[in-house]
Write a protein that holds these residues in place. Structure first.
Motif, short mmCIF file in Angstrom:
data_model
loop_
_atom_site.label_atom_id
_atom_site.label_comp_id
_atom_site.label_asym_id
_atom_site.label_seq_id
_atom_site.Cartn_x
_atom_site.Cartn_y
_atom_site.Cartn_z
N ILE A 205 7.41 3.65 -8.58
CA ILE A 205 7.89 2.78 -7.19
C ILE A 205 6.76 2.35 -6.01
O ILE A 205 6.71 1.36 -5.78
CB ILE A 205 9.03 3.26 -6.73
CG1 ILE A 205 10.08 3.40 -7.34
CG2 ILE A 205 9.37 2.75 -5.38
CD1 ILE A 205 11.17 4.37 -7.18
N SER A 206 5.95 3.63 -5.79
CA SER A 206 4.69 3.04 -4.66
C SER A 206 3.95 2.15 -5.37
O SER A 206 3.56 1.24 -4.62
CB SER A 206 4.23 4.54 -4.42
OG SER A 206 5.06 5.25 -4.07
N LEU A 207 3.67 2.46 -6.64
CA LEU A 207 2.53 1.35 -7.21
C LEU A 207 3.01 0.07 -7.32
O LEU A 207 2.33 -0.93 -7.08
CB LEU A 207 2.24 2.11 -8.58
CG LEU A 207 1.32 3.23 -8.85
CD1 LEU A 207 1.32 3.36 -10.24
CD2 LEU A 207 -0.07 2.82 -8.15
N VAL A 208 4.39 -0.45 -7.78
CA VAL A 208 5.03 -1.70 -7.49
C VAL A 208 4.93 -2.03 -6.15
O VAL A 208 4.61 -3.20 -6.07
CB VAL A 208 6.62 -1.46 -8.19
CG1 VAL A 208 7.27 -2.68 -7.95
CG2 VAL A 208 6.46 -1.06 -9.60
N ILE A 209 5.26 -1.44 -5.14
CA ILE A 209 5.23 -1.88 -3.74
C ILE A 209 3.76 -2.42 -3.36
O ILE A 209 3.59 -3.25 -2.69
CB ILE A 209 5.69 -0.74 -2.86
CG1 ILE A 209 7.15 -0.53 -3.00
CG2 ILE A 209 5.75 -1.29 -1.43
CD1 ILE A 209 7.83 0.48 -2.29
N VAL A 210 2.77 -1.31 -3.84
CA VAL A 210 1.39 -1.66 -3.66
C VAL A 210 1.01 -3.18 -4.28
O VAL A 210 0.55 -3.95 -3.65
CB VAL A 210 0.39 -0.62 -3.77
CG1 VAL A 210 -1.04 -1.03 -3.91
CG2 VAL A 210 0.46 0.56 -3.00
N LEU A 211 1.44 -3.34 -5.32
CA LEU A 211 0.97 -4.53 -6.20
C LEU A 211 1.69 -5.73 -5.54
O LEU A 211 1.19 -6.81 -5.69
CB LEU A 211 1.46 -4.44 -7.85
CG LEU A 211 0.68 -3.40 -8.31
CD1 LEU A 211 1.34 -3.17 -9.84
CD2 LEU A 211 -0.73 -3.89 -8.58
N MET A 212 2.81 -5.47 -5.09
CA MET A 212 3.90 -6.62 -4.58
C MET A 212 3.04 -7.04 -3.42
O MET A 212 3.15 -8.05 -2.89
CB MET A 212 5.39 -6.21 -4.47
CG MET A 212 5.93 -5.92 -5.46
SD MET A 212 7.65 -5.47 -5.15
CE MET A 212 8.39 -6.48 -4.28
N ARG A 213 2.56 -6.11 -2.46
CA ARG A 213 1.86 -6.38 -1.17
C ARG A 213 0.47 -6.89 -1.54
O ARG A 213 -0.13 -7.52 -0.74
CB ARG A 213 1.83 -5.24 -0.25
CG ARG A 213 3.39 -4.77 0.16
CD ARG A 213 3.78 -5.68 0.93
NE ARG A 213 4.51 -6.70 0.29
CZ ARG A 213 5.74 -7.07 -0.11
NH1 ARG A 213 6.63 -5.89 -0.19
NH2 ARG A 213 6.11 -8.15 -0.69
N THR B 73 10.70 -11.85 -5.54
CA THR B 73 9.93 -10.98 -5.14
C THR B 73 10.48 -9.93 -3.78
O THR B 73 10.48 -8.73 -3.84
CB THR B 73 8.48 -11.34 -4.75
OG1 THR B 73 8.07 -12.20 -5.54
CG2 THR B 73 7.64 -10.44 -4.00
N PHE B 74 11.24 -10.71 -2.99
CA PHE B 74 11.72 -10.26 -1.79
C PHE B 74 13.03 -9.45 -2.46
O PHE B 74 13.05 -8.30 -1.77
CB PHE B 74 12.49 -11.12 -0.82
CG PHE B 74 13.25 -10.73 0.43
CD1 PHE B 74 12.54 -10.27 1.29
CD2 PHE B 74 14.68 -10.63 0.28
CE1 PHE B 74 13.00 -9.67 2.55
CE2 PHE B 74 15.41 -10.23 1.39
CZ PHE B 74 14.49 -9.71 2.50
N LEU B 75 13.96 -9.66 -3.33
CA LEU B 75 14.81 -8.79 -3.74
C LEU B 75 14.31 -7.59 -4.53
O LEU B 75 14.93 -6.41 -4.38
CB LEU B 75 15.54 -9.72 -4.69
CG LEU B 75 16.65 -10.84 -4.20
CD1 LEU B 75 17.36 -11.61 -5.11
CD2 LEU B 75 17.52 -10.23 -3.24
N MET B 76 13.29 -7.84 -5.28
CA MET B 76 12.63 -6.55 -5.82
C MET B 76 11.98 -5.71 -4.77
O MET B 76 12.26 -4.34 -4.95
CB MET B 76 11.49 -7.16 -6.70
CG MET B 76 10.53 -5.91 -7.38
SD MET B 76 11.55 -5.10 -8.39
CE MET B 76 11.60 -6.25 -9.95
N GLY B 77 11.82 -6.22 -3.68
CA GLY B 77 11.17 -5.19 -2.66
C GLY B 77 12.48 -4.29 -2.18
O GLY B 77 12.33 -3.36 -1.70
#
Length: 606
Positions: free
Chosen positions: A175-183, A525-529
């Motif tokens: 989850i942390s990696l996904v958030i980092v990639l999204m940002r 992307t927002f919903l995924m966040g």
């Protein structure tokens, strides 16, 4: 329809104050039988106390009894109570009792149902045991006590915790990696919408930093020689249902009796609170006088309702010790709460410390389960992250401790606090924290635990949350004036934490309303966040607490975005209001009378 709360049911102790150290020093609470072992410690005493607490229940227990000749007999029993070390079962006949006594090996299978033992214990058990004793009641019923071959905590750790630890850790990393990639995407597309992507980056950095720093936090270890004088002050207004339990838990502390006093202040309750206070005080005085309770437990009955701050100030004026502990009248302390809570004050610069607050009525319904996850993350992660820099911004009302001299220096300003011309009547904990934090350190002690009653209806919950948002906004504006002087990372994260929730409603409206209408596409992307944020909360709960309530973290995040988030704009324009909403304080009565006058005026006009 009134909802009945669901609570754990500890087996009542015949003694009213079983955890208070023996006045004659014949025994101590590290070894209840009197012989102190060399490797004993307060931490061990706490574990022994937790393991020895028996909870009433009615499990179906499958018993397998293997005799010396290898013959096997199976019986099904009903349990009576359970602890971390053993279980008491009701036996149907003398024949069953003979089989039990002669068995060479015994295995017990049962399921710990959520809500019957502390969170994290709920699981299926298949454990070797041994027969300990037989008890026969006056009505002829037979009960057998069994001791587990290992504690339930050890069993669960071996069977369940390692798998849970591995899975939750792996998922949190993902989850942390996904958030980092999204940002990272936000940085790439930053030039197309600077304000939106700047907010996304700030929100992600703030969120991930809180969780990361929170996991680094460690409670201060107990120094058994450090026992400063403590006065517990309990303000009470219309709390007839819980006040007796609160007072008893505050007195039932593993703490030197000459170093602890309790003062209860009834703020002119209009229910039976004062009568309940008198009853429990008299009972403790009579049944536990050997612990000098007449000297250490007092109560004050105010003639008219003055508000929570004034009630606390009455207790402060009567207090005789150097540290002040404030406890809400619907909160119940763990027997070792005070001993743990005072430890950070070994630092002379420490001005205040917050304990951890758990939810007492977790298993009542979906709402209380959501709050249970929210409370745990708010304390164990968010408050712990602030404590890493000694800048906890809210020493919470259910359990907090202050240096008395700091409170006395600021008491007049605190009592007479006004904001935009209105007297501040709620948010006393945040307000007092501001007075302390401005020139001193504040911290959090995760091992100092209390439990509190949370709203079990959405109507009361929403009123509570609106009051909290108003006080948060008011006190955050005040704190913003001095937080820049604190440790750089602490101040940076504070201002991030101020921006994120205030701007959140605008960001949500933009992504979920404006973007689909104007640009005609779903903001995936927002919903995924949002999904990642909810999973982060849930799997952190699973990692640290290993409770079946973890899934309700996702529900809470969805509920927050759909409902609670929209209280913030209302708080923007009403944060000067002084009504509580959840109880009829004088300000609430005035507000109700004002509305009633308006209603009658409209009726006359018609």
């Amino acid at each position: 329809m009134k909802i009945k709360d669901v609570f754990l049911k500890p087996k009542p102790d015949r003694r009213i104050l079983p955890n208070v150290p023996d006045a004659e020093k014949i025994r101590n609470n590290i070894d209840r039988r009197g012989s102190r072992k060399e490797n004993s410690s307060v931490e061990n005493a706490k574990k022994i106390n937790e393991m020895g607490t028996r909870y009433l229940n009615t499990y179906k227990v499958q018993g397998t009894f293997i005799a010396k000749d290898k013959s096997i007999v199976n019986y099904t029993f009903n349990s009576v109570d359970i602890s971390g070390t053993g279980i008491l079962l009701e036996i149907d006949s003398e024949k069953q009792l003979e089989t039990i006594k002669s068995a060479e090996k015994i295995k017990l299978k049962f399921e710990i149902i959520p809500g019957t033992m502390p969170e994290g214990y709920e699981t299926k058990i298949d454990i070797s045991s041994r027969f300990i004793r037989t008890v026969k009641s006056d009505d002829g019923k037979i009960y057998c006590g069994f001791e587990f071959s290992e504690t339930l905590a050890e069993y669960i750790n071996r069977k369940k915790d390692r798998y849970t630890l591995f899975m939750s850790s792996l998922l949190l990393l993902f989850i942390s990696l996904v958030i980092v990639l999204m940002r990272t995407e936000s940085i790439i597309y930053f030039k197309f919408n600077k304000y939106l992507y700047l907010y996304s980056i700030i929100a992600a950095v703030f969120l991930l930093s809180r969780y990361f720093i929170g996991t680094l936090y460690r409670s201060m270890k107990i120094n058994p020689e450090f026992t400063p004088g403590v006065t517990i002050v309990i303000p009470c207004f219309n709390e007839e249902k819980w006040i007796e339990n609160t007072i008893r838990s505050c007195m039932n502390q593993d703490y030197p009796i000459d170093k602890l006093e309790v003062i209860v202040v009834d703020d002119s309750s209009n229910d039976n609170s004062l009568e309940r206070i008198r009853n429990i005080v008299e009972r403790i005085h009579n049944e536990a006088d050997r612990f000098k309770t007449k000297e250490r437990l007092k109560y004050i009955a105010q003639e008219k309702n003055m508000g929570k701050r004034e009630a606390l100030s009455q207790g402060i004026r009567m207090s005789k010790h150097e540290l002040l502990v404030f406890v809400d009248s619907d909160s119940f302390l763990d027997p070792f709460a005070i001993r743990n809570l005072v430890q950070p004050f070994q630092d002379p610069k420490m001005g205040g410390v917050s304990g951890r607050t758990d939810v007492a009525n977790t298993y009542t319904n979906v709402l209380t389960k959501m709050q249970s996850v929210r409370y745990y993350i708010a304390f164990r992660i968010m408050k712990a992250a602030e404590a890493y820099f000694d800048t906890v911004t809210c020493l919470s009302g259910p359990l907090s401790c202050y240096r008395k001299d700091i409170i006395e220096e600021n008491m007049d300003d605190w009592l007479n606090q006004k904001f935009l011309g209105q007297r501040a009547t709620f948010g006393d904990d945040r307000s007092l924290t501001n007075f302390v934090l401005k020139n001193h350190r504040t911290s959090y002690q995760d091992t100092a635990v209390c439990s509190t009653i949370v709203p079990n209806t959405y109507k009361m919950f929403l009123k509570q949350q609106m009051r909290w948002k108003r006080s948060w906004l008011r006190e955050s504006i005040i704190a913003a004036k001095y937080m820049w002087k604190k440790e750089p990372f602490a101040s940076l994260f504070f201002y991030m934490g101020l921006i994120v929730p205030i701007a959140a409603p605008i960001i949500v409206l933009y992504n979920l309303i404006y973007v689909p209408i104007v640009y005609r596409f779903i903001p995936s992307t927002f919903l995924m966040g949002l999904l990642m944020m909810s999973l982060l909360m849930s799997f952190t709960q699973l990692l640290f607490r290993k409770s079946t309530t973890w899934v309700f973290g996702m529900f809470f995040c969805l509920y927050y975005e759909a409902v609670l988030l929209w209280q913030m704009p209302i708080a923007w324009v009403t944060f000067w209001k002084s009504t509580w909403g959840t109880r009829m304080t004088p300000e609430d009565i005035k507000e109700r009378e004002k509305k009633e006058k308006k209603r009658k005026k409209k009726e006359r006009a018609i």
